[in-house]
Structure formats: structure tokens, C-alpha cells
Design a protein around this motif. Structure first.
Motif, PDB file in Angstrom:
ATOM      1  N   GLU A 174      48.291  40.352  35.671  1.00 35.26           N
ATOM      2  CA  GLU A 174      49.092  41.214  34.777  1.00 35.26           C
ATOM      3  C   GLU A 174      48.609  42.662  34.878  1.00 35.26           C
ATOM      4  N   THR A 175      47.278  42.847  34.927  1.00 33.57           N
ATOM      5  CA  THR A 175      46.714  44.198  35.020  1.00 33.57           C
ATOM      6  C   THR A 175      47.108  44.837  36.351  1.00 33.57           C
ATOM      7  N   ALA A 176      47.004  44.063  37.438  1.00 30.27           N
ATOM      8  CA  ALA A 176      47.325  44.590  38.771  1.00 30.27           C
ATOM      9  C   ALA A 176      48.809  44.943  38.869  1.00 30.27           C
ATOM     10  N   ARG A 177      49.653  44.137  38.237  1.00 33.41           N
ATOM     11  CA  ARG A 177      51.101  44.353  38.277  1.00 33.41           C
ATOM     12  C   ARG A 177      51.479  45.733  37.741  1.00 33.41           C
ATOM     13  N   LYS A 181      49.060  46.976  42.234  1.00 28.27           N
ATOM     14  CA  LYS A 181      49.498  45.626  42.641  1.00 28.27           C
ATOM     15  C   LYS A 181      48.572  44.964  43.663  1.00 28.27           C
ATOM     16  N   LYS A 182      47.255  45.209  43.487  1.00 32.66           N
ATOM     17  CA  LYS A 182      46.286  44.546  44.371  1.00 32.66           C
ATOM     18  C   LYS A 182      45.227  43.872  43.514  1.00 32.66           C
ATOM     19  N   LEU A 183      45.042  42.573  43.706  1.00 31.33           N
ATOM     20  CA  LEU A 183      44.024  41.850  42.938  1.00 31.33           C
ATOM     21  C   LEU A 183      43.018  41.237  43.900  1.00 31.33           C
ATOM     22  N   CYS A 184      41.735  41.520  43.659  1.00 30.73           N
ATOM     23  CA  CYS A 184      40.675  40.923  44.469  1.00 30.73           C
ATOM     24  C   CYS A 184      39.886  39.965  43.578  1.00 30.73           C
ATOM     25  N   SER A 185      39.910  38.683  43.896  1.00 32.11           N
ATOM     26  CA  SER A 185      39.164  37.686  43.133  1.00 32.11           C
ATOM     27  C   SER A 185      37.796  37.515  43.792  1.00 32.11           C
ATOM     28  N   VAL A 186      36.746  37.737  43.005  1.00 31.37           N
ATOM     29  CA  VAL A 186      35.388  37.729  43.557  1.00 31.37           C
ATOM     30  C   VAL A 186      34.695  36.419  43.186  1.00 31.37           C
ATOM     31  N   ASP A 187      34.134  35.724  44.200  1.00 35.59           N
ATOM     32  CA  ASP A 187      33.488  34.434  43.936  1.00 35.59           C
ATOM     33  C   ASP A 187      32.384  34.186  44.961  1.00 35.59           C
ATOM     34  N   ARG A 199      38.941  29.473  43.018  1.00 29.62           N
ATOM     35  CA  ARG A 199      39.924  29.859  44.042  1.00 29.62           C
ATOM     36  C   ARG A 199      41.188  29.031  43.957  1.00 29.62           C
ATOM     37  N   GLU A 200      41.025  27.706  43.742  1.00 28.24           N
ATOM     38  CA  GLU A 200      42.204  26.825  43.655  1.00 28.24           C
ATOM     39  C   GLU A 200      43.108  27.277  42.506  1.00 28.24           C
ATOM     40  N   VAL A 201      42.477  27.524  41.349  1.00 29.81           N
ATOM     41  CA  VAL A 201      43.267  27.922  40.177  1.00 29.81           C
ATOM     42  C   VAL A 201      43.937  29.274  40.448  1.00 29.81           C
ATOM     43  N   THR A 202      43.185  30.199  41.052  1.00 31.81           N
ATOM     44  CA  THR A 202      43.718  31.539  41.346  1.00 31.81           C
ATOM     45  C   THR A 202      44.935  31.446  42.266  1.00 31.81           C
ATOM     46  N   LEU A 203      44.832  30.607  43.282  1.00 31.79           N
ATOM     47  CA  LEU A 203      45.951  30.465  44.226  1.00 31.79           C
ATOM     48  C   LEU A 203      47.180  29.886  43.534  1.00 31.79           C
ATOM     49  N   ARG A 204      46.965  28.964  42.613  1.00 31.51           N
ATOM     50  CA  ARG A 204      48.093  28.374  41.881  1.00 31.51           C
ATOM     51  C   ARG A 204      48.768  29.440  40.997  1.00 31.51           C
ATOM     52  N   VAL A 205      47.934  30.232  40.265  1.00 35.01           N
ATOM     53  CA  VAL A 205      48.491  31.268  39.373  1.00 35.01           C
ATOM     54  C   VAL A 205      49.219  32.342  40.197  1.00 35.01           C
ATOM     55  N   ALA A 206      48.723  32.587  41.420  1.00 30.82           N
ATOM     56  CA  ALA A 206      49.301  33.644  42.272  1.00 30.82           C
ATOM     57  C   ALA A 206      50.784  33.412  42.540  1.00 30.82           C
ATOM     58  N   ALA A 207      51.207  32.148  42.524  1.00 30.42           N
ATOM     59  CA  ALA A 207      52.620  31.838  42.794  1.00 30.42           C
ATOM     60  C   ALA A 207      53.536  32.511  41.767  1.00 30.42           C
ATOM     61  N   ASP A 208      53.004  32.792  40.565  1.00 32.04           N
ATOM     62  CA  ASP A 208      53.826  33.451  39.529  1.00 32.04           C
ATOM     63  C   ASP A 208      53.884  34.957  39.710  1.00 32.04           C
ATOM     64  N   TYR A 209      53.098  35.499  40.650  1.00 30.38           N
ATOM     65  CA  TYR A 209      53.038  36.958  40.818  1.00 30.38           C
ATOM     66  C   TYR A 209      53.212  37.341  42.290  1.00 30.38           C
ATOM     67  N   GLU A 211      54.651  39.683  43.657  1.00 35.44           N
ATOM     68  CA  GLU A 211      54.599  41.126  43.937  1.00 35.44           C
ATOM     69  C   GLU A 211      53.163  41.647  44.024  1.00 35.44           C
ATOM     70  N   VAL A 212      52.170  40.814  43.617  1.00 36.13           N
ATOM     71  CA  VAL A 212      50.766  41.257  43.657  1.00 36.13           C
ATOM     72  C   VAL A 212      50.093  40.701  44.914  1.00 36.13           C
ATOM     73  N   GLU A 213      49.414  41.575  45.653  1.00 40.76           N
ATOM     74  CA  GLU A 213      48.689  41.151  46.856  1.00 40.76           C
ATOM     75  C   GLU A 213      47.319  40.608  46.432  1.00 40.76           C
ATOM     76  N   LEU A 214      47.066  39.330  46.712  1.00 48.18           N
ATOM     77  CA  LEU A 214      45.799  38.693  46.306  1.00 48.18           C
ATOM     78  C   LEU A 214      44.849  38.597  47.500  1.00 48.18           C
ATOM     79  N   THR A 215      43.590  39.017  47.276  1.00 50.54           N
ATOM     80  CA  THR A 215      42.553  38.769  48.282  1.00 50.54           C
ATOM     81  C   THR A 215      41.380  38.083  47.596  1.00 50.54           C
ATOM     82  N   HIS A 216      40.524  37.432  48.377  1.00 50.69           N
ATOM     83  CA  HIS A 216      39.309  36.805  47.852  1.00 50.69           C
ATOM     84  C   HIS A 216      38.125  37.457  48.553  1.00 50.69           C
ATOM     85  N   MET A 217      37.036  37.639  47.811  1.00 50.55           N
ATOM     86  CA  MET A 217      35.853  38.242  48.431  1.00 50.55           C
ATOM     87  C   MET A 217      34.602  37.574  47.862  1.00 50.55           C
ATOM     88  N   TYR A 218      33.623  37.294  48.713  1.00 44.64           N
ATOM     89  CA  TYR A 218      32.352  36.753  48.219  1.00 44.64           C
ATOM     90  C   TYR A 218      31.625  37.853  47.453  1.00 44.64           C
TER      91      TYR A 218
END
Ligand code: NAD
Length: 354
Positions: A174-177, A181-187, A199-209, A211-218
Motif C-alpha cells: 500500500e505504501t509503495a503504491r 511503486k517499488k517494494l523490496c522485501s528483505v529476508d 517470501r511465500e506470503v509476500t508472493l501471494r499478497v503480491a498478486a493483489d498489487y 502495479e507494484v514491482e516486488l524484489t527480494h533481497m537478503y
């Protein structure tokens, strides 16, 4: 009239909070939203007054208020108390838990006037404009802890439920939107099971957004990237301990910890405070920088009261004061006009009008 519970607390909290309240009153003068500000004791000041860092009266007022506005708690006088009674544990963790404040939001933006106040090079930090979202009521800090014998050992459990991950990650989208429109999930999904689950939960939630570009980073890479090339980030979302460390690191990207505002939310209900502590070394001397607290007031108007116009007005006033060369001692360099805490409050108020 919506209520704000005001908790100045200890040390410089007593000096910086009044300046922020003056600025809030100033920006709301003549606006349709009026707020009732009422002070309550918290922290070491409350221990001295009534024997507890988070008195029942204060907690009840915070529960009933629409928002809580905090200065800082703690100081050497109370450092020898047992951990559960100390201001930081009893008051800060107590409030987070009691109010269910699961999302900590810290915007990090380099104001042009402060580029040379950062310890990092101008070309690295000048375009920094990011938000770190930290999960605040789960993970290692709240998991089961304990000791074992033979051999002596200790443990802290890291556990996240699906609901806990989903609500913070959703807030990240919501914040990125509303931004770039860029969200980086750090794990740390290469090592930790909680991170793979995150990550699994994040990928599932991403389907609702979409328009937001999702990346993952260690998280280790994220720490390095934040000081290497911070402008690559828009919104970062992460779990409690990773966020604790990354937000302090990120505070230096905006010049000084004295500039970093923070919001801890549970829906619209929020606790707003500067990211720094009670600074006992400079307390009572009119030396503290009130800008992080003033900027926390802007976050309160934005997140608890949906007043974007007035929030922006405060942020712009702070920018104008700095552009004009005014600084508190923590940010001052040769040639700057050095102001005390109260005089910095005066300058922001004056800039609101201009
Ligand atoms: P601190 O943030 O209070 O101070 C660190 C350094 O930064 C000090 O040199 C201080 O003078 C300076 N500083 C901090 N805020 C400043 C401001 N607004 N203007 C100018 N300079 C500023 O951290 P600390 O010294 O580690 O902790 C002091 C006390 O605050 C301790 O009791 C600690 O537990 C407590 N603390 C409270 C909070 C909180 O209430 N949220 C957060 C951190 C630390």
C-alpha cells in the motif's frame, strides 16, 4: 474532538515535544481538524512520580486516544533497575504490545540542505528517498526465550504467523503504491525457515498489487546496498530484528539521527516519536534538535488523521528553515546559523506562515 495523548518522557523529550506541539497547533490553526493534546507521565519521570514507567492512567489514556505522541524515555538514573522495570522495556515495549503497534514506518529522505552533514559522500546520499517498514510485535524480540543447563545455553525463538507477515507486507504494498511503486522485501531466505515462509506470503499478497514491482533481497546484501546506492530503494519491508538494525543504519543517510521521524501503527491508531533517545548528555540545555519530533508530528497528521496537506506543509517548513542555513548544534557546520531547541521551533513556525 480527536484526542492525542502527549508523553514527553525523559531528558530532551521534555524540550523537543513542546516544540512539535506548537508546530502542530500552528499548522492546524483555522483548519477543520482540531486536536485535543493532553500530557501524561511516562518513563523515568513516571517512575519518580508514581513508581512505574507506564502508569495505568497513562496506558488508559493512550488506549482511548486517537494517537500517541512520545518524546523519549530512559536515562542513567534508571539504568540500574531490573530490566522489566526500566523505562525502555516497561514503557516502550509495554506501549507497543498494549496498543498492538505492529508496523514501524521510518521515512529516510535526504534534504538538499543536509547533503554535506552526512558521513557518506554527497553523490551516494543526495537522491535518497526511501521508507523502511519494520514488523514490530513479532519475531525474535517477542518469541519464547530461555536458558538451559549442561552445557549452559540460551535461546530466543523466531516465529511468525501468516497473519503477522501478511498485514505488514500488505502495508508495504500500500505504501509503495502511493510512491514510486517499488517494494523490496528483505529476508534471509537462504538460511532461515521464517524467511522462506515470509517470501511465500509476500508472493501471494503480491498478486493483489500487480502495479507494484516486488524484489527480494537478503538482509546482509540490503545493509551493503543501503550504503552503496541508496537511491535504488523506494519502500523496504522486513521483520523485527532486521528492521531494527537497518533503520539505524538508514538514519545516517538523512544526515543525523536528530532528523529521523518514526510512526508505529495499528491501522489508523499510531504512536509517533523521534527515532533517537533521551540524549541525557545534552538534556536541559536547549541544545536538542527538535526536527525529528516535529517531522513525527507530520507523520501523525498523515497516518492517523489523513491530513496530507498539513503534513506536507510541516515537511516543507522544515526544508525551508534548513535551506535558509539554520541548524541545531548536531547538524551545524562552519557558516551555519546555530539555533537552540526553542528557537528552531520558532523558525519552523515562522516558515509555516511564509
Ligand atoms: P540517544 O539517541 O539518546 O543519543 C545518542 C547521541 O545522539 C548523543 O550524543 C545525543 O546527544 C545525540 N542526540 C540524540 N538525539 C539528539 C537530538 N534530537 N539532537 C541532538 N543530538 C541528539 O541514544 P543513547 O545515548 O544510546 O541513549 C540515551 C538514553 O535514551 C538511554 O537511556 C536509552 O535507553 C534511551 N533511548 C530511548 C529511546 C526511545 O525512547 N525511543 C530510543 C533510544 C534510546
Amino acid at each position: 474532538m480527536p484526542k492525542v495523548a502527549v508523553l514527553p518522557g525523559d531528558g530532551i523529550g521534555q524540550e523537543i515535544v513542546p516544540q512539535a506541539i506548537r508546530v502542530l497547533r500552528g499548522v492546524l490553526a483555522g483548519a477543520s481538524l482540531q486536536l485535543e493534546f493532553k500530557e501524561y507521565p511516562v518513563g523515568g519521570a513516571a517512575i519518580d512520580a508514581v513508581g512505574r514507567a507506564l502508569p495505568e492512567e497513562t496506558l488508559t489514556a493512550c488506549r482511548e486516544a486517537d494517537a500517541v505522541f512520545l518524546g523519549a524515555v530512559g536515562g542513567p538514573k534508571w539504568d540500574t533497575l531490573p530490566a522489566p522495570e526500566r523505562p525502555e522495556t516497561a514503557a516502550l515495549l509495554g506501549l507497543r504490545k498494549a496498543l498492538g503497534l505492529y508496523a514501524n514506518i521510518r521515512p529516510v529522505r535526504m534534504l538538499p540542505a543536509l547533503v554535506d552533514a552526512s558521513t557518506l559522500k554527497r553523490e551516494v546520499v543526495q537522491n535518497t528517498d526511501l521508507v523502511v517498514l519494520r514488523e514490530l510485535t513479532g519475531g525474535l524480540y517477542f518469541g519464547e526465550k530461555g536458558r538451559k543447563d549442561n552445557p549452559p545455553a540460551a535461546y530466543d525463538l523466531m516465529l511468525y504467523t501468516e497473519g503477522e507477515v501478511e498485514r505488514i507486507v500488505r502495508l508495504g504494498f500500500e505504501t509503495a503504491r502511493l510512491r514510486r511503486k517499488k517494494l523490496c522485501s528483505v529476508d534471509k531466505a537462504n538460511v532461515l525457515e521464517t524467511s522462506r515462509f515470509w517470501r511465500e506470503v509476500t508472493l501471494r499478497v503480491a498478486a493483489d498489487y500487480p502495479e507494484v514491482e516486488l524484489t527480494h533481497m537478503y538482509v546482509d546484501n540490503a545493509a551493503m546496498q543501503l550504503v552503496r546506492y541508496p537511491e535504488q530503494f523506494d519502500v523496504l519491508v522486513t521483520e523485527n530484528m532486521f528492521g531494527d538494525i537497518l533503520t539505524d543504519l538508514a538514519s545516517m543517510l538523512s544526515g543525523s539521527i536528530g532528523m529521523m521521524a518514526s510512526a508505529s501503527l495499528n491501522g489508523k491508531k499510531g504512536l509517533y516519536e523521534p527515532a533517537h533517545g533521551s540524549a541525557p548528555d545534552i538534556a536541559g540545555k536547549n541544545l536538542a534538535n527538535p526536527l525529528a519530533t516535529i517531522l513525527s508530528g507530520a507523520l501523525m497528521l498523515r497516518y492517523s488523521f489523513a491530513r496530507e496537506k498539513e503534513a506536507l506543509a510541516i515537511e516543507e517548513a522544515v526544508g525551508k528553515v534548513l535551506d535558509a542555513g539554520y541548524r541545531t548544534g548536531d547538524l551545524a557546520q562552519a557558516g551555519d546559523k546555530v539555533l537552540g531547541t526553542k528557537e528552531m521551533g520558532d523558525a519552523v513556525l515562522a516558515a509555516l506562515g511564509g
